[in-house]
Every structure is written in C-alpha cells, then in structure tokens.
Design a protein around this motif. Structure first.
Motif, PDB file in Angstrom:
ATOM      1  N   LEU A   1       0.822  -1.208   0.000  1.00  0.00           N
ATOM      2  CA  LEU A   1       0.000   0.000   0.000  1.00  0.00           C
ATOM      3  C   LEU A   1       0.859   1.263   0.000  1.00  0.00           C
ATOM      4  N   ARG A   2       2.007   1.218   0.691  1.00  0.00           N
ATOM      5  CA  ARG A   2       2.898   2.376   0.665  1.00  0.00           C
ATOM      6  C   ARG A   2       3.409   2.643  -0.746  1.00  0.00           C
ATOM      7  N   ALA A   3       3.726   1.577  -1.475  1.00  0.00           N
ATOM      8  CA  ALA A   3       4.184   1.746  -2.856  1.00  0.00           C
ATOM      9  C   ALA A   3       3.068   2.320  -3.724  1.00  0.00           C
ATOM     10  N   ALA A   4       1.835   1.828  -3.517  1.00  0.00           N
ATOM     11  CA  ALA A   4       0.695   2.361  -4.281  1.00  0.00           C
ATOM     12  C   ALA A   4       0.421   3.810  -3.906  1.00  0.00           C
ATOM     13  N   GLU A   5       0.657   4.160  -2.647  1.00  0.00           N
ATOM     14  CA  GLU A   5       0.473   5.552  -2.222  1.00  0.00           C
ATOM     15  C   GLU A   5       1.520   6.450  -2.864  1.00  0.00           C
ATOM     16  N   ASP A   6       2.749   5.975  -2.927  1.00  0.00           N
ATOM     17  CA  ASP A   6       3.817   6.752  -3.573  1.00  0.00           C
ATOM     18  C   ASP A   6       3.489   7.024  -5.037  1.00  0.00           C
ATOM     19  N   ALA A   7       2.744   6.088  -5.656  1.00  0.00           N
ATOM     20  CA  ALA A   7       2.358   6.255  -7.060  1.00  0.00           C
ATOM     21  C   ALA A   7       1.086   7.091  -7.206  1.00  0.00           C
ATOM     22  N   GLY A   8       0.511   7.521  -6.096  1.00  0.00           N
ATOM     23  CA  GLY A   8      -0.690   8.352  -6.141  1.00  0.00           C
ATOM     24  C   GLY A   8      -1.983   7.589  -6.331  1.00  0.00           C
ATOM     25  N   LEU A   9      -1.927   6.265  -6.239  1.00  0.00           N
ATOM     26  CA  LEU A   9      -3.121   5.457  -6.518  1.00  0.00           C
ATOM     27  C   LEU A   9      -4.037   5.350  -5.312  1.00  0.00           C
ATOM     28  N   VAL A  10      -3.459   5.381  -4.116  1.00  0.00           N
ATOM     29  CA  VAL A  10      -4.248   5.298  -2.887  1.00  0.00           C
ATOM     30  C   VAL A  10      -3.717   6.323  -1.894  1.00  0.00           C
ATOM     31  N   SER A  11      -4.519   6.582  -0.869  1.00  0.00           N
ATOM     32  CA  SER A  11      -4.087   7.384   0.275  1.00  0.00           C
ATOM     33  C   SER A  11      -4.379   6.579   1.528  1.00  0.00           C
ATOM     34  N   LEU A  12      -3.408   6.432   2.378  1.00  0.00           N
ATOM     35  CA  LEU A  12      -3.590   5.664   3.601  1.00  0.00           C
ATOM     36  C   LEU A  12      -4.091   6.574   4.710  1.00  0.00           C
ATOM     37  N   ARG A  13      -4.998   6.062   5.504  1.00  0.00           N
ATOM     38  CA  ARG A  13      -5.486   6.772   6.679  1.00  0.00           C
ATOM     39  C   ARG A  13      -5.602   5.777   7.821  1.00  0.00           C
TER      40      ARG A  13
ATOM     41  N   VAL B   1      -8.131   2.730   3.857  1.00  0.00           N
ATOM     42  CA  VAL B   1      -7.393   3.165   2.673  1.00  0.00           C
ATOM     43  C   VAL B   1      -8.372   3.825   1.715  1.00  0.00           C
ATOM     44  N   VAL B   2      -7.960   4.922   1.119  1.00  0.00           N
ATOM     45  CA  VAL B   2      -8.772   5.632   0.128  1.00  0.00           C
ATOM     46  C   VAL B   2      -8.196   5.335  -1.252  1.00  0.00           C
ATOM     47  N   VAL B   3      -9.029   4.785  -2.130  1.00  0.00           N
ATOM     48  CA  VAL B   3      -8.593   4.453  -3.487  1.00  0.00           C
ATOM     49  C   VAL B   3      -8.857   5.661  -4.375  1.00  0.00           C
ATOM     50  N   ASN B   4      -7.780   6.270  -4.860  1.00  0.00           N
ATOM     51  CA  ASN B   4      -7.888   7.484  -5.679  1.00  0.00           C
ATOM     52  C   ASN B   4      -8.078   7.184  -7.157  1.00  0.00           C
ATOM     53  N   ASP B   5      -7.434   6.127  -7.644  1.00  0.00           N
ATOM     54  CA  ASP B   5      -7.464   5.805  -9.075  1.00  0.00           C
ATOM     55  C   ASP B   5      -7.686   4.299  -9.231  1.00  0.00           C
ATOM     56  N   PRO B   6      -8.960   3.852  -9.178  1.00  0.00           N
ATOM     57  CA  PRO B   6      -9.220   2.418  -9.234  1.00  0.00           C
ATOM     58  C   PRO B   6      -8.772   1.756 -10.534  1.00  0.00           C
ATOM     59  N   ASP B   7      -8.877   2.459 -11.649  1.00  0.00           N
ATOM     60  CA  ASP B   7      -8.471   1.863 -12.928  1.00  0.00           C
ATOM     61  C   ASP B   7      -6.974   1.587 -12.955  1.00  0.00           C
ATOM     62  N   ALA B   8      -6.188   2.559 -12.514  1.00  0.00           N
ATOM     63  CA  ALA B   8      -4.739   2.364 -12.486  1.00  0.00           C
ATOM     64  C   ALA B   8      -4.351   1.300 -11.468  1.00  0.00           C
ATOM     65  N   LEU B   9      -5.059   1.256 -10.355  1.00  0.00           N
ATOM     66  CA  LEU B   9      -4.772   0.229  -9.358  1.00  0.00           C
ATOM     67  C   LEU B   9      -5.112  -1.166  -9.898  1.00  0.00           C
ATOM     68  N   ALA B  10      -6.237  -1.268 -10.628  1.00  0.00           N
ATOM     69  CA  ALA B  10      -6.598  -2.543 -11.225  1.00  0.00           C
ATOM     70  C   ALA B  10      -5.562  -2.982 -12.240  1.00  0.00           C
ATOM     71  N   HIS B  11      -5.049  -2.041 -13.044  1.00  0.00           N
ATOM     72  CA  HIS B  11      -3.998  -2.359 -14.006  1.00  0.00           C
ATOM     73  C   HIS B  11      -2.747  -2.839 -13.301  1.00  0.00           C
ATOM     74  N   ARG B  12      -2.400  -2.190 -12.209  1.00  0.00           N
ATOM     75  CA  ARG B  12      -1.216  -2.581 -11.436  1.00  0.00           C
ATOM     76  C   ARG B  12      -1.381  -3.986 -10.863  1.00  0.00           C
ATOM     77  N   GLY B  13      -2.600  -4.281 -10.343  1.00  0.00           N
ATOM     78  CA  GLY B  13      -2.850  -5.615  -9.787  1.00  0.00           C
ATOM     79  C   GLY B  13      -2.891  -6.693 -10.833  1.00  0.00           C
ATOM     80  N   THR B  14      -3.390  -6.365 -12.026  1.00  0.00           N
ATOM     81  CA  THR B  14      -3.494  -7.356 -13.095  1.00  0.00           C
ATOM     82  C   THR B  14      -2.137  -7.697 -13.675  1.00  0.00           C
ATOM     83  N   HIS B  15      -1.242  -6.733 -13.707  1.00  0.00           N
ATOM     84  CA  HIS B  15       0.049  -6.963 -14.357  1.00  0.00           C
ATOM     85  C   HIS B  15       1.177  -7.223 -13.386  1.00  0.00           C
ATOM     86  N   ARG B  16       0.861  -7.331 -12.094  1.00  0.00           N
ATOM     87  CA  ARG B  16       1.893  -7.661 -11.121  1.00  0.00           C
ATOM     88  C   ARG B  16       2.037  -9.176 -11.047  1.00  0.00           C
ATOM     89  N   ARG B  17       3.126  -9.700 -11.519  1.00  0.00           N
ATOM     90  CA  ARG B  17       3.359 -11.150 -11.566  1.00  0.00           C
ATOM     91  C   ARG B  17       4.542 -11.541 -10.705  1.00  0.00           C
TER      92      ARG B  17
END
Length: 218
Positions: free
Chosen positions: A186-198, A202-218
């Motif tokens: 989540l810290r890495a996703a926050e650094d990329a601006g995709l989420v904000s931790l509280r 967790v607040v999801v700022n860019d669900p499409d980009a996060l979904a792309h990141r999750g789909t292509h993380r192998r």
C-alpha cells in the motif's frame, strides 16, 4: 442498485413478499459459525465480513459482501446443515430474512427464484475458484492489490475517490498475507498516487490504475 434487479418485477415482488425486514447494528453477528442453518439473508444496505476459525484457532476474514449479496443459502440446500462461517456487520446493515421453508417454497413457486439462486451459487463457485488460483499462482503483492480492488467495488458509492474503511490486518487476512506485506504494497501504491492511507482504512484514488497494477503484477 435495485435488489434482484435482473428478475421480472412480479418475481421480484413475490420473493421480497416472503421475507422479513431485519436491521443489524455495526459489529453485530448475523450468523455464528456452527449454528443450525435455518434461514438466509438478502443484503439491502451495509456491508458484512465473513469470518471462520482455522485449525489452529485463529479467526480469519475471507470475504466482504455488500448490497445485493445473499448469505446462508448454500447451507439450506443440504439436510441438517450448520453455518460454515460467522457473519459480522461492518456497519449498520439492513437485510431481507427468509426462513428455510420460504426458501424452498420460493424455489418451487416463483419461476425466477430457482434461476436466481443457481446463479448466486455459480457466482460463489467462480469467485472461490478464482481466489484459489490466485493463492496458488500469484505473488502476494498481486493478491493484496486485487483484494483492495475488490473492496473498492464493494464500497463504491460514486466517482472516485472511494473510502475502504478496513484496517490492514483485515486486508492481510483477505489476501492471505502478513500485515507488514500489506503495508509495504500500500505504501508503494500511495507513492504512485493510486491510494491514500489513513488510520483504519485506505482511500482508493485511481481504481483503474490500481486494477492495471494488480493485473500486471506477476
């Protein structure tokens, strides 16, 4: 979302007429693991956590369900069944409750009811099969991201950002991971601006980009 929205209006009316409106407060238990299975619930508002005990006595959360989802119908199909999990309200919940007798009557008498329940069971099997494949073949980082994506959809009320009010221990349980790994991902996703931790979520700022990141993380 309208409950049973894919069914014809008359089928929908007949099904809901067989239920009883129930309300549960946040943290209230809807079902206890091991209880006799004598009813099922159709969620209208609010979200619940599905939890079960492991062979070593730990309690794990393996699903979060929301409006439109059905709880407890699988246990009614077999005889002398008991609940396989505990269901806890994560927030105030409203649901339609149906007895086992009503469940079987609706399957016999309402044309769309049987198809609805079969589709619900098929969706559950498909979801669980997907989780099993992920557990076997995907790295833990991808599993964490995909569970956050699933939760974003469950909690979405409008355009992003979407607040997911679940702590990292719960996310770790859902992903079959450790809290330390969840925090790192989540810290890495926050650094990329995709989420904000509280605190506690967790607040999801860019669900499409996060979904792309999750789909292509192998």
């Amino acid at each position: 979302m309208e409950l049973l929205g894919d069914l014809p209006p008359e089928d929908r009316r007949q099904i809901l007429a067989g239920g009883r409106r129930r309300r549960f407060a946040a943290r209230e238990v809807l079902f206890h693991e091991g209880d006799p299975a004598d009813s099922f619930l159709l969620l209208d508002t609010g979200r619940v956590a599905i939890r079960a005990s492991t062979p070593v006595g730990d309690i794990v959360t393996f699903a979060v369900l929301g409006p439109g989802d059905v709880l407890g119908e699988l246990a009614l199909i077999g005889g002398d069944a008991r609940r396989s999990a505990t269901v806890v309200a994560l927030e105030d919940v409203e649901a339609w409750a149906f007895t086992a007798d009503t469940f079987h009557r609706l399957r016999r008498e309402v044309p769309g009811a049987e198809a609805f329940f079969l589709q619900t069971l098929a969706d559950d099997v498909r979801r669980l099969s997907g989780l099993l494949l992920e557990a076997l073949y995907l790295p833990v980082e991808a599993r964490v991201l995909r569970r956050v994506i699933d939760l974003e959809r469950t909690y979405r009320r409008g355009p992003p950002p979407t607040d997911v009010p679940l702590n990292q221990d719960t996310l770790a349980s859902l992903a079959g991971s450790s809290r330390a790994t969840v925090n790192k991902v989540l810290r890495a996703a926050e650094d990329a601006g995709l989420v904000s931790l509280r605190r506690g979520g967790v607040v999801v700022n860019d669900p499409d980009a996060l979904a792309h990141r999750g789909t292509h993380r192998r």
